[in-house]
Design a protein around this motif. Structure first.
Motif, short mmCIF file in Angstrom:
data_model
loop_
_atom_site.label_atom_id
_atom_site.label_comp_id
_atom_site.label_asym_id
_atom_site.label_seq_id
_atom_site.Cartn_x
_atom_site.Cartn_y
_atom_site.Cartn_z
N CYS A 228 0.50 -1.22 0.07
CA CYS A 228 0.00 -0.16 0.01
C CYS A 228 0.98 1.27 -0.14
CB CYS A 228 -0.91 -0.09 1.19
SG CYS A 228 -2.21 -1.53 1.10
N ARG A 229 2.09 1.29 0.79
CA ARG A 229 2.93 2.30 0.60
C ARG A 229 3.27 2.82 -0.93
NH1 ARG A 229 5.02 0.24 5.70
NH2 ARG A 229 6.76 -0.51 4.45
N VAL A 230 3.61 1.57 -1.41
CA VAL A 230 4.12 1.82 -2.78
C VAL A 230 3.00 2.33 -3.69
CG1 VAL A 230 4.72 0.46 -4.79
CG2 VAL A 230 5.99 -0.17 -2.85
N ALA A 231 1.88 1.89 -3.47
CA ALA A 231 0.62 2.38 -4.04
C ALA A 231 0.41 3.96 -4.08
CB ALA A 231 -0.78 1.64 -3.81
N VAL A 232 0.59 4.35 -2.72
CA VAL A 232 0.30 5.79 -2.17
C VAL A 232 1.73 6.54 -3.07
CG1 VAL A 232 0.62 7.59 -0.49
CG2 VAL A 232 -0.55 5.38 0.05
N LYS A 233 2.73 6.06 -3.08
CA LYS A 233 4.01 6.77 -3.92
C LYS A 233 3.53 6.95 -5.37
CE LYS A 233 7.47 5.55 -0.45
NZ LYS A 233 8.76 5.09 -0.25
N GLY A 234 3.00 5.77 -5.80
CA GLY A 234 2.62 5.61 -7.20
C GLY A 234 1.38 6.50 -7.76
N GLY A 235 0.61 6.91 -6.51
CA GLY A 235 -0.56 7.58 -6.94
C GLY A 235 -1.68 6.94 -7.11
N PHE A 236 -1.53 5.48 -6.92
CA PHE A 236 -2.89 4.88 -7.07
C PHE A 236 -3.82 4.91 -6.05
CE2 PHE A 236 0.72 2.51 -9.17
CZ PHE A 236 0.13 2.49 -10.27
N ILE A 237 -3.35 5.17 -4.81
CA ILE A 237 -4.34 5.47 -3.72
C ILE A 237 -3.89 6.62 -3.12
CG2 ILE A 237 -5.23 3.27 -3.59
CD1 ILE A 237 -3.21 2.75 -1.02
N GLY A 238 -4.62 7.54 -2.08
CA GLY A 238 -4.23 8.41 -1.33
C GLY A 238 -3.67 8.04 -0.17
N SER A 239 -4.23 6.95 0.71
CA SER A 239 -3.62 6.84 2.11
C SER A 239 -3.53 5.44 2.26
CB SER A 239 -4.68 7.40 3.10
OG SER A 239 -6.02 6.74 2.77
N ASN A 240 -2.58 4.85 3.21
CA ASN A 240 -2.53 3.59 3.38
C ASN A 240 -3.58 2.98 4.22
OD1 ASN A 240 -1.61 1.00 4.04
ND2 ASN A 240 0.61 1.53 4.56
N PRO A 241 -4.50 2.07 3.88
CA PRO A 241 -5.52 1.58 4.60
C PRO A 241 -4.81 0.84 5.86
CG PRO A 241 -5.39 0.30 2.67
CD PRO A 241 -4.60 1.49 2.47
N CYS A 242 -3.79 0.17 5.78
CA CYS A 242 -3.37 -0.42 6.94
C CYS A 242 -3.12 0.46 8.31
CB CYS A 242 -2.00 -1.13 6.36
SG CYS A 242 -2.24 -2.48 5.40
N GLN A 243 -2.64 1.62 7.86
CA GLN A 243 -2.59 2.59 9.02
C GLN A 243 -3.73 2.80 9.81
OE1 GLN A 243 -0.68 6.03 7.21
NE2 GLN A 243 1.55 4.80 6.92
N GLY A 244 -4.67 2.90 8.86
CA GLY A 244 -6.05 3.11 9.78
C GLY A 244 -7.01 1.81 10.47
N ALA A 245 -6.09 0.72 10.28
CA ALA A 245 -6.71 -0.49 10.92
C ALA A 245 -6.50 -0.78 12.33
CB ALA A 245 -6.20 -1.72 10.12
N GLU A 246 -7.37 -0.94 12.92
CA GLU A 246 -7.01 -1.36 14.61
C GLU A 246 -6.84 -2.54 14.68
OE1 GLU A 246 -10.52 0.26 16.61
OE2 GLU A 246 -10.24 2.43 16.09
N ILE A 247 -5.45 -3.08 15.37
CA ILE A 247 -5.23 -4.41 15.54
C ILE A 247 -5.05 -4.66 16.85
CG2 ILE A 247 -3.37 -6.17 15.19
CD1 ILE A 247 -4.79 -5.32 12.50
N PRO A 248 -5.93 -5.70 17.37
CA PRO A 248 -5.90 -5.98 18.87
C PRO A 248 -4.28 -6.05 19.52
CG PRO A 248 -7.47 -7.42 18.08
CD PRO A 248 -6.48 -6.85 16.78
N ARG A 249 -4.12 -5.56 20.54
CA ARG A 249 -3.10 -5.37 21.29
C ARG A 249 -2.69 -6.84 21.87
NH1 ARG A 249 -2.25 -0.71 25.60
NH2 ARG A 249 -0.17 -1.77 25.56
N ALA A 250 -1.46 -7.33 21.76
CA ALA A 250 -0.98 -8.47 22.20
C ALA A 250 -0.72 -8.44 23.61
CB ALA A 250 0.26 -8.96 21.38
#
Length: 473
Positions: A228-250
Protein backbone atom coordinates in the motif's frame (compact mmCIF):
# COMPACT_ATOMS: atom_id res chain seq x y z
CA UNK A 1 2.27 30.99 -17.85
CA UNK A 2 -1.05 29.73 -16.52
CA UNK A 3 -4.12 29.05 -18.69
CA UNK A 4 -6.52 31.92 -19.42
CA UNK A 5 -9.95 31.86 -17.80
CA UNK A 6 -13.03 31.65 -19.96
CA UNK A 7 -16.40 33.19 -19.21
CA UNK A 8 -14.84 36.05 -17.28
CA UNK A 9 -11.55 37.81 -17.93
CA UNK A 10 -9.67 40.77 -16.59
CA UNK A 11 -10.54 44.28 -17.67
CA UNK A 12 -7.31 44.57 -19.65
CA UNK A 13 -8.37 41.70 -21.98
CA UNK A 14 -10.34 43.35 -24.76
CA UNK A 15 -11.43 40.04 -26.18
CA UNK A 16 -13.29 39.02 -23.04
CA UNK A 17 -16.52 40.69 -24.06
CA UNK A 18 -16.64 39.00 -27.43
CA UNK A 19 -15.92 35.61 -25.87
CA UNK A 20 -18.72 36.02 -23.32
CA UNK A 21 -21.10 36.91 -26.14
CA UNK A 22 -20.17 33.77 -28.02
CA UNK A 23 -20.71 31.59 -24.94
CA UNK A 24 -24.09 33.17 -24.18
CA UNK A 25 -25.17 32.79 -27.80
CA UNK A 26 -24.14 29.14 -27.80
CA UNK A 27 -26.03 28.60 -24.56
CA UNK A 28 -29.16 30.17 -25.97
CA UNK A 29 -28.90 28.12 -29.13
CA UNK A 30 -28.58 24.93 -27.10
CA UNK A 31 -31.63 25.79 -25.02
CA UNK A 32 -33.70 26.67 -28.08
CA UNK A 33 -32.68 23.38 -29.69
CA UNK A 34 -34.08 21.59 -26.64
CA UNK A 35 -30.98 19.48 -26.24
CA UNK A 36 -30.68 18.94 -22.51
CA UNK A 37 -27.24 17.39 -22.88
CA UNK A 38 -25.99 20.67 -24.37
CA UNK A 39 -27.37 22.89 -21.62
CA UNK A 40 -24.90 24.51 -19.33
CA UNK A 41 -25.51 24.25 -15.63
CA UNK A 42 -26.30 27.42 -13.68
CA UNK A 43 -23.16 26.86 -11.57
CA UNK A 44 -20.49 26.55 -14.21
CA UNK A 45 -19.68 27.25 -17.83
CA UNK A 46 -17.21 25.16 -19.78
CA UNK A 47 -15.20 26.16 -22.82
CA UNK A 48 -11.98 24.81 -24.25
CA UNK A 49 -11.56 22.43 -21.34
CA UNK A 50 -11.77 25.14 -18.64
CA UNK A 51 -14.48 25.82 -16.08
CA UNK A 52 -15.48 29.27 -14.85
CA UNK A 53 -18.27 29.76 -12.33
CA UNK A 54 -20.83 32.25 -13.54
CA UNK A 55 -21.21 34.27 -10.37
CA UNK A 56 -17.49 34.50 -9.71
CA UNK A 57 -15.64 37.75 -10.21
CA UNK A 58 -12.50 36.94 -12.13
CA UNK A 59 -10.32 39.74 -10.81
CA UNK A 60 -9.40 41.24 -7.52
CA UNK A 61 -10.00 44.92 -6.85
CA UNK A 62 -6.36 45.57 -7.48
CA UNK A 63 -6.69 44.12 -10.95
CA UNK A 64 -4.58 40.98 -10.44
CA UNK A 65 -6.19 37.68 -11.48
CA UNK A 66 -7.02 35.13 -8.83
CA UNK A 67 -5.28 31.79 -8.67
CA UNK A 68 -7.11 28.82 -10.11
CA UNK A 69 -7.50 25.29 -8.78
CA UNK A 70 -6.75 22.40 -11.11
CA UNK A 71 -8.96 19.32 -11.25
CA UNK A 72 -7.95 16.25 -13.26
CA UNK A 73 -10.31 15.46 -16.14
CA UNK A 74 -11.76 12.08 -16.96
CA UNK A 75 -9.31 10.01 -18.94
CA UNK A 76 -9.59 8.34 -22.35
CA UNK A 77 -12.59 6.86 -24.10
CA UNK A 78 -10.86 3.72 -25.38
CA UNK A 79 -11.43 1.64 -22.19
CA UNK A 80 -14.61 0.40 -20.48
CA UNK A 81 -16.09 2.74 -17.88
CA UNK A 82 -17.63 1.80 -14.57
CA UNK A 83 -20.94 3.58 -14.18
CA UNK A 84 -21.53 5.47 -10.96
CA UNK A 85 -25.27 5.75 -11.60
CA UNK A 86 -27.89 5.88 -14.29
CA UNK A 87 -29.45 8.61 -16.32
CA UNK A 88 -27.95 12.05 -16.58
CA UNK A 89 -25.55 11.36 -13.72
CA UNK A 90 -23.72 8.48 -15.42
CA UNK A 91 -19.96 9.04 -15.53
CA UNK A 92 -19.06 10.35 -19.01
CA UNK A 93 -15.85 9.63 -20.87
CA UNK A 94 -13.37 12.12 -22.27
CA UNK A 95 -12.88 12.08 -26.04
CA UNK A 96 -9.51 10.91 -27.28
CA UNK A 97 -8.48 14.45 -28.17
CA UNK A 98 -8.98 15.60 -24.59
CA UNK A 99 -6.79 13.00 -22.95
CA UNK A 100 -4.63 14.48 -20.23
CA UNK A 101 -6.48 17.82 -20.26
CA UNK A 102 -7.23 19.62 -17.01
CA UNK A 103 -10.13 21.72 -15.82
CA UNK A 104 -9.48 24.95 -13.92
CA UNK A 105 -11.85 26.20 -11.23
CA UNK A 106 -11.39 29.66 -9.71
CA UNK A 107 -10.87 29.75 -5.95
CA UNK A 108 -14.18 31.49 -5.33
CA UNK A 109 -16.08 28.71 -7.09
CA UNK A 110 -17.51 25.63 -5.49
CA UNK A 111 -16.53 22.19 -6.78
CA UNK A 112 -19.53 19.96 -7.37
CA UNK A 113 -19.72 16.56 -5.71
CA UNK A 114 -20.67 13.43 -7.57
CA UNK A 115 -20.67 13.23 -11.35
CA UNK A 116 -21.97 15.96 -13.63
CA UNK A 117 -21.98 16.44 -17.39
CA UNK A 118 -20.63 19.75 -18.71
CA UNK A 119 -20.40 20.34 -22.45
CA UNK A 120 -18.08 22.69 -24.30
CA UNK A 121 -20.01 24.87 -26.76
CA UNK A 122 -17.29 27.04 -28.20
CA UNK A 123 -16.95 25.08 -31.43
CA UNK A 124 -14.47 22.53 -30.00
CA UNK A 125 -15.30 18.81 -29.71
CA UNK A 126 -17.51 17.85 -26.79
CA UNK A 127 -15.60 17.83 -23.53
CA UNK A 128 -17.09 16.16 -20.48
CA UNK A 129 -15.68 16.93 -17.05
CA UNK A 130 -16.16 15.25 -13.73
CA UNK A 131 -15.73 17.71 -10.86
CA UNK A 132 -15.10 16.37 -7.38
CA UNK A 133 -14.38 18.11 -4.06
CA UNK A 134 -10.71 18.70 -3.40
CA UNK A 135 -10.73 16.65 -0.19
CA UNK A 136 -11.96 13.61 -2.13
CA UNK A 137 -9.65 13.86 -5.11
CA UNK A 138 -6.77 11.97 -3.45
CA UNK A 139 -9.01 9.16 -2.25
CA UNK A 140 -10.69 8.57 -5.60
CA UNK A 141 -8.79 5.74 -7.29
CA UNK A 142 -9.67 6.55 -10.96
CA UNK A 143 -8.45 10.13 -10.55
CA UNK A 144 -5.17 9.32 -8.85
CA UNK A 145 -4.19 6.43 -11.10
CA UNK A 146 -1.31 7.34 -13.35
CA UNK A 147 -2.17 4.78 -15.98
CA UNK A 148 -3.49 5.99 -19.31
CA UNK A 149 -6.65 3.87 -19.21
CA UNK A 150 -9.21 2.62 -16.72
CA UNK A 151 -7.71 -0.81 -16.14
CA UNK A 152 -8.28 -1.92 -12.56
CA UNK A 153 -5.06 -1.99 -10.53
CA UNK A 154 -5.12 -4.98 -8.20
CA UNK A 155 -2.92 -5.78 -5.23
CA UNK A 156 -1.47 -8.75 -7.12
CA UNK A 157 -0.40 -6.55 -10.03
CA UNK A 158 1.29 -4.08 -7.72
CA UNK A 159 3.07 -6.89 -5.91
CA UNK A 160 4.41 -8.42 -9.12
CA UNK A 161 5.57 -5.07 -10.47
CA UNK A 162 7.22 -3.70 -7.32
CA UNK A 163 8.28 -6.93 -5.57
CA UNK A 164 12.03 -6.29 -6.05
CA UNK A 165 11.61 -2.78 -4.65
CA UNK A 166 9.81 -4.07 -1.55
CA UNK A 167 12.46 -6.72 -0.90
CA UNK A 168 15.29 -4.22 -1.31
CA UNK A 169 14.14 -2.35 1.79
CA UNK A 170 14.09 -5.33 4.20
CA UNK A 171 16.55 -7.91 5.44
CA UNK A 172 16.73 -11.39 3.88
CA UNK A 173 14.97 -12.88 6.90
CA UNK A 174 12.10 -10.43 6.57
CA UNK A 175 11.99 -11.16 2.84
CA UNK A 176 11.47 -14.86 3.57
CA UNK A 177 8.68 -13.98 5.97
CA UNK A 178 7.09 -11.73 3.32
CA UNK A 179 7.24 -14.51 0.73
CA UNK A 180 5.52 -16.96 3.06
CA UNK A 181 2.96 -14.34 4.10
CA UNK A 182 2.00 -13.64 0.48
CA UNK A 183 1.54 -17.32 -0.38
CA UNK A 184 -0.54 -18.20 2.68
CA UNK A 185 -2.36 -15.02 3.76
CA UNK A 186 -2.06 -11.80 1.78
CA UNK A 187 -2.30 -13.33 -1.70
CA UNK A 188 -5.44 -15.42 -1.12
CA UNK A 189 -7.15 -12.48 0.60
CA UNK A 190 -6.17 -9.45 -1.48
CA UNK A 191 -4.44 -10.48 -4.74
CA UNK A 192 -7.66 -10.09 -6.76
CA UNK A 193 -8.82 -6.94 -4.99
CA UNK A 194 -8.54 -3.47 -6.50
CA UNK A 195 -6.08 -1.49 -4.43
CA UNK A 196 -8.39 1.55 -4.27
CA UNK A 197 -11.27 -0.54 -2.89
CA UNK A 198 -9.48 -1.77 0.25
CA UNK A 199 -10.56 -0.06 3.46
CA UNK A 200 -9.18 -0.30 7.01
CA UNK A 201 -12.22 -2.40 7.92
CA UNK A 202 -11.30 -4.94 5.22
CA UNK A 203 -7.79 -5.18 6.66
CA UNK A 204 -9.12 -5.73 10.18
CA UNK A 205 -11.54 -8.42 8.99
CA UNK A 206 -8.86 -10.37 7.13
CA UNK A 207 -6.38 -10.06 10.00
CA UNK A 208 -8.94 -11.63 12.32
CA UNK A 209 -9.36 -14.75 10.15
CA UNK A 210 -5.77 -15.27 9.02
CA UNK A 211 -4.36 -18.55 10.37
CA UNK A 212 -1.18 -18.87 12.39
CA UNK A 213 0.40 -17.18 15.35
CA UNK A 214 0.09 -13.46 15.90
CA UNK A 215 3.68 -12.83 14.85
CA UNK A 216 3.11 -14.45 11.44
CA UNK A 217 -0.08 -12.46 10.94
CA UNK A 218 1.82 -9.28 11.79
CA UNK A 219 4.32 -10.22 9.06
CA UNK A 220 1.42 -10.50 6.62
CA UNK A 221 0.08 -7.12 7.71
CA UNK A 222 3.52 -5.58 7.24
CA UNK A 223 3.70 -6.94 3.70
CA UNK A 224 0.27 -5.56 2.83
CA UNK A 225 1.25 -2.21 4.29
CA UNK A 226 4.45 -2.19 2.21
CA UNK A 227 2.41 -2.79 -0.97
CA UNK A 228 0.00 0.00 0.00
CA UNK A 229 2.90 2.39 0.61
CA UNK A 230 4.11 1.70 -2.90
CA UNK A 231 0.58 2.40 -4.18
CA UNK A 232 0.50 5.72 -2.33
CA UNK A 233 3.84 6.77 -3.82
CA UNK A 234 2.65 5.73 -7.27
CA UNK A 235 -0.53 7.78 -6.96
CA UNK A 236 -2.91 4.82 -7.10
CA UNK A 237 -4.42 5.56 -3.67
CA UNK A 238 -4.37 8.56 -1.39
CA UNK A 239 -3.66 6.87 1.95
CA UNK A 240 -2.52 3.56 3.35
CA UNK A 241 -5.54 1.58 4.66
CA UNK A 242 -3.31 -0.50 6.92
CA UNK A 243 -2.46 2.55 9.00
CA UNK A 244 -6.11 3.07 9.92
CA UNK A 245 -6.73 -0.57 10.86
CA UNK A 246 -7.12 -1.28 14.58
CA UNK A 247 -5.23 -4.44 15.46
CA UNK A 248 -5.83 -5.98 18.90
CA UNK A 249 -2.93 -5.49 21.24
CA UNK A 250 -0.94 -8.55 22.17
CA UNK A 251 -0.09 -9.57 25.69
CA UNK A 252 2.99 -7.73 26.88
CA UNK A 253 6.01 -9.92 26.37
CA UNK A 254 8.55 -10.63 29.09
CA UNK A 255 11.81 -11.65 27.40
CA UNK A 256 13.63 -11.62 30.73
CA UNK A 257 11.66 -14.74 31.71
CA UNK A 258 13.42 -16.59 28.90
CA UNK A 259 16.87 -15.78 30.28
CA UNK A 260 19.00 -18.43 31.97
CA UNK A 261 19.94 -18.22 35.61
CA UNK A 262 23.49 -18.80 36.82
CA UNK A 263 22.69 -22.42 37.65
CA UNK A 264 21.13 -22.95 34.22
CA UNK A 265 24.19 -21.43 32.55
CA UNK A 266 26.33 -23.99 34.39
CA UNK A 267 24.10 -26.78 33.09
CA UNK A 268 24.41 -25.41 29.55
CA UNK A 269 28.22 -25.37 29.72
CA UNK A 270 28.23 -28.95 31.03
CA UNK A 271 26.00 -30.07 28.15
CA UNK A 272 28.36 -28.64 25.51
CA UNK A 273 31.34 -30.57 24.09
CA UNK A 274 34.55 -30.08 26.01
CA UNK A 275 36.16 -28.37 23.01
CA UNK A 276 35.65 -27.66 19.37
CA UNK A 277 34.07 -25.00 17.13
CA UNK A 278 30.50 -25.53 18.29
CA UNK A 279 31.39 -25.01 21.96
CA UNK A 280 33.22 -21.76 21.10
CA UNK A 281 30.30 -20.60 18.99
CA UNK A 282 27.68 -21.11 21.74
CA UNK A 283 29.84 -19.46 24.42
CA UNK A 284 30.40 -16.46 22.13
CA UNK A 285 26.63 -16.00 21.87
CA UNK A 286 26.25 -16.30 25.64
CA UNK A 287 28.97 -13.83 26.62
CA UNK A 288 28.41 -11.18 23.92
CA UNK A 289 24.63 -11.18 23.47
CA UNK A 290 25.05 -11.10 19.68
CA UNK A 291 22.60 -12.78 17.36
CA UNK A 292 23.51 -16.14 15.87
CA UNK A 293 24.08 -14.69 12.40
CA UNK A 294 26.29 -11.93 13.83
CA UNK A 295 28.56 -14.46 15.53
CA UNK A 296 28.73 -16.46 12.29
CA UNK A 297 29.80 -13.34 10.38
CA UNK A 298 32.60 -12.29 12.75
CA UNK A 299 36.12 -12.18 11.38
CA UNK A 300 39.40 -12.35 13.24
CA UNK A 301 40.09 -8.65 12.69
CA UNK A 302 36.81 -7.72 14.39
CA UNK A 303 38.12 -8.74 17.82
CA UNK A 304 40.30 -6.12 19.55
CA UNK A 305 41.99 -7.90 22.44
CA UNK A 306 43.80 -4.76 23.58
CA UNK A 307 40.61 -2.72 23.93
CA UNK A 308 38.54 -5.76 24.95
CA UNK A 309 35.87 -5.01 22.33
CA UNK A 310 34.35 -6.75 19.30
CA UNK A 311 33.33 -4.88 16.16
CA UNK A 312 29.94 -6.15 14.91
CA UNK A 313 29.25 -4.99 11.35
CA UNK A 314 27.72 -7.93 9.44
CA UNK A 315 25.53 -10.97 9.75
CA UNK A 316 25.41 -14.29 7.91
CA UNK A 317 21.85 -15.56 7.55
CA UNK A 318 19.71 -17.49 5.05
CA UNK A 319 18.46 -15.47 2.10
CA UNK A 320 15.11 -15.36 0.35
CA UNK A 321 15.47 -18.86 -1.11
CA UNK A 322 17.53 -20.39 1.69
CA UNK A 323 20.94 -19.43 0.35
CA UNK A 324 23.47 -17.93 2.72
CA UNK A 325 23.66 -14.15 2.52
CA UNK A 326 26.29 -12.01 4.27
CA UNK A 327 25.03 -8.48 4.78
CA UNK A 328 24.45 -5.73 7.34
CA UNK A 329 23.05 -6.42 10.76
CA UNK A 330 19.34 -6.37 11.56
CA UNK A 331 19.26 -2.68 12.39
CA UNK A 332 21.83 -1.87 9.68
CA UNK A 333 24.00 -0.40 12.40
CA UNK A 334 27.63 -1.01 13.28
CA UNK A 335 28.20 -1.39 17.00
CA UNK A 336 30.85 -2.32 19.54
CA UNK A 337 30.35 -5.22 21.96
CA UNK A 338 32.34 -5.70 25.18
CA UNK A 339 34.73 -8.63 25.29
CA UNK A 340 34.26 -10.21 28.73
CA UNK A 341 37.16 -11.95 30.44
CA UNK A 342 35.72 -15.52 30.13
CA UNK A 343 35.62 -15.03 26.35
CA UNK A 344 39.19 -13.78 25.91
CA UNK A 345 40.78 -17.25 26.02
CA UNK A 346 38.13 -18.54 23.62
CA UNK A 347 38.92 -15.74 21.12
CA UNK A 348 42.65 -16.43 21.34
CA UNK A 349 42.07 -20.14 20.72
CA UNK A 350 39.73 -19.47 17.78
CA UNK A 351 42.11 -16.98 16.11
CA UNK A 352 45.23 -19.15 16.12
CA UNK A 353 46.80 -19.54 12.67
CA UNK A 354 44.23 -17.31 10.92
CA UNK A 355 44.46 -14.05 9.06
CA UNK A 356 42.48 -10.93 9.95
CA UNK A 357 39.89 -11.62 7.22
CA UNK A 358 39.25 -15.25 8.11
CA UNK A 359 36.12 -16.34 9.95
CA UNK A 360 36.54 -16.21 13.70
CA UNK A 361 34.03 -18.97 14.48
CA UNK A 362 33.77 -21.24 11.42
CA UNK A 363 32.42 -24.76 11.31
CA UNK A 364 34.59 -27.89 11.30
CA UNK A 365 35.07 -27.56 7.53
CA UNK A 366 35.72 -23.82 7.57
CA UNK A 367 32.25 -22.72 6.47
CA UNK A 368 29.56 -20.69 8.14
CA UNK A 369 27.61 -22.08 11.08
CA UNK A 370 23.83 -21.68 11.03
CA UNK A 371 21.08 -22.65 13.46
CA UNK A 372 20.30 -25.95 11.69
CA UNK A 373 23.78 -27.47 11.64
CA UNK A 374 24.47 -26.13 15.14
CA UNK A 375 21.35 -27.79 16.55
CA UNK A 376 22.04 -31.02 14.66
CA UNK A 377 25.66 -31.20 15.84
CA UNK A 378 24.74 -30.65 19.51
CA UNK A 379 21.51 -32.70 19.47
CA UNK A 380 19.83 -29.58 20.76
CA UNK A 381 16.28 -30.96 20.65
CA UNK A 382 17.16 -33.43 23.42
CA UNK A 383 19.65 -31.28 25.34
CA UNK A 384 17.74 -28.03 25.76
CA UNK A 385 15.12 -29.43 28.15
CA UNK A 386 17.88 -30.46 30.54
CA UNK A 387 19.14 -26.89 30.61
CA UNK A 388 15.86 -25.01 31.15
CA UNK A 389 12.21 -26.03 30.97
CA UNK A 390 9.15 -23.84 30.45
CA UNK A 391 5.47 -24.20 31.36
CA UNK A 392 3.15 -26.05 28.96
CA UNK A 393 2.18 -23.98 25.96
CA UNK A 394 5.44 -22.01 25.78
CA UNK A 395 8.22 -22.52 23.28
CA UNK A 396 11.24 -24.57 24.38
CA UNK A 397 14.67 -23.02 24.80
CA UNK A 398 15.97 -21.29 21.64
CA UNK A 399 19.41 -20.08 20.70
CA UNK A 400 18.06 -16.53 20.78
CA UNK A 401 17.39 -16.97 24.52
CA UNK A 402 21.15 -16.69 25.04
CA UNK A 403 20.82 -13.10 23.84
CA UNK A 404 18.07 -12.53 26.42
CA UNK A 405 20.41 -13.96 29.05
CA UNK A 406 23.19 -11.54 28.12
CA UNK A 407 20.77 -8.59 28.28
CA UNK A 408 19.62 -9.50 31.79
CA UNK A 409 23.22 -10.05 32.93
CA UNK A 410 24.21 -6.58 31.67
CA UNK A 411 21.53 -4.99 33.87
CA UNK A 412 22.48 -7.15 36.84
CA UNK A 413 26.08 -6.01 36.36
CA UNK A 414 24.97 -2.37 36.73
CA UNK A 415 25.21 -1.22 33.09
CA UNK A 416 22.93 1.74 32.32
CA UNK A 417 19.94 1.24 29.96
CA UNK A 418 21.37 3.46 27.16
CA UNK A 419 24.63 1.50 27.26
CA UNK A 420 22.74 -1.80 27.14
CA UNK A 421 20.78 -0.50 24.15
CA UNK A 422 23.99 0.42 22.35
CA UNK A 423 25.59 -2.96 23.10
CA UNK A 424 22.60 -5.02 21.99
CA UNK A 425 21.76 -2.82 19.00
CA UNK A 426 18.13 -2.17 19.91
CA UNK A 427 16.37 0.48 17.84
CA UNK A 428 14.26 1.62 20.80
CA UNK A 429 15.12 2.10 24.46
CA UNK A 430 11.66 0.76 25.33
CA UNK A 431 12.74 -2.67 24.04
CA UNK A 432 15.86 -2.56 26.18
CA UNK A 433 13.85 -1.65 29.28
CA UNK A 434 12.00 -4.98 29.03
CA UNK A 435 15.15 -6.64 30.40
CA UNK A 436 15.76 -4.19 33.23
CA UNK A 437 13.49 -6.01 35.70
CA UNK A 438 12.28 -2.68 37.05
CA UNK A 439 8.92 -4.14 38.00
CA UNK A 440 10.50 -6.68 40.31
CA UNK A 441 12.74 -4.01 41.84
CA UNK A 442 9.70 -1.78 42.34
CA UNK A 443 7.87 -4.63 44.07
CA UNK A 444 10.84 -5.16 46.39
CA UNK A 445 10.96 -1.47 47.30
CA UNK A 446 7.20 -1.51 47.82
CA UNK A 447 7.47 -4.53 50.13
CA UNK A 448 9.99 -2.79 52.36
CA UNK A 449 7.93 0.42 52.48
CA UNK A 450 4.66 -1.37 53.31
CA UNK A 451 6.33 -3.50 55.98
CA UNK A 452 7.72 -0.40 57.69
CA UNK A 453 4.33 1.31 57.54
CA UNK A 454 2.35 -1.54 59.07
CA UNK A 455 5.03 -2.17 61.70
CA UNK A 456 4.13 1.16 63.32
CA UNK A 457 0.36 0.84 62.81
CA UNK A 458 -0.62 -2.57 64.15
CA UNK A 459 -4.01 -1.58 65.60
CA UNK A 460 -6.61 -4.14 64.61
CA UNK A 461 -4.16 -6.22 62.64
CA UNK A 462 -3.68 -9.96 62.92
CA UNK A 463 -0.41 -11.04 64.42
CA UNK A 464 0.27 -14.11 62.35
CA UNK A 465 -1.96 -17.01 61.30
CA UNK A 466 -5.63 -16.80 62.23
CA UNK A 467 -5.14 -15.59 65.79
CA UNK A 468 -7.33 -12.90 67.24
CA UNK A 469 -6.59 -9.28 66.33
CA UNK A 470 -4.47 -7.30 68.73
CA UNK A 471 -6.32 -4.18 69.73
CA UNK A 472 -4.06 -1.39 70.84
CA UNK A 473 -4.74 1.19 73.51
Amino acid sequence: MGPRRVGGVSGSDRRGGRRRCRIRSARGAAIRAGDSAQRLTPRARVSEGRISHRHHRPTRRCGRPRRERTIQLRRSCDAPRRQSGGGAHAAPVLPRSARGRRAHVPPGGRALSGTGTFCATSGLPELHVRVVPRHRARRDGPFTSRRGDDTVITVGELKERYWPLILSKVSPGTGRAYKSAWNTRVGPSFAHREIASISPLDVEAEFAVWPGARSTRIDALSLLSAICRVAVKGGFIGSNPCQGAEIPRARESDPSSRALTVAEVDRLIEALPTSGPYRRFVLAMLYTGCRLGEIAGLRVGDADLAARTIHVARTASPGLNGELVVGPTKGRRVRMVPLAEPLVSIIIEAAQGKGPHDLLFPGPRGGYINSKNLSRALDWANVRDTVKSFPPGEEPLHWHDLRHTAAVVLFLAGVSPPDVQAILGHASLAVTQLYSDTRRDAAKRGTAALSNFWAGNRRGQHDGGESAAITGA
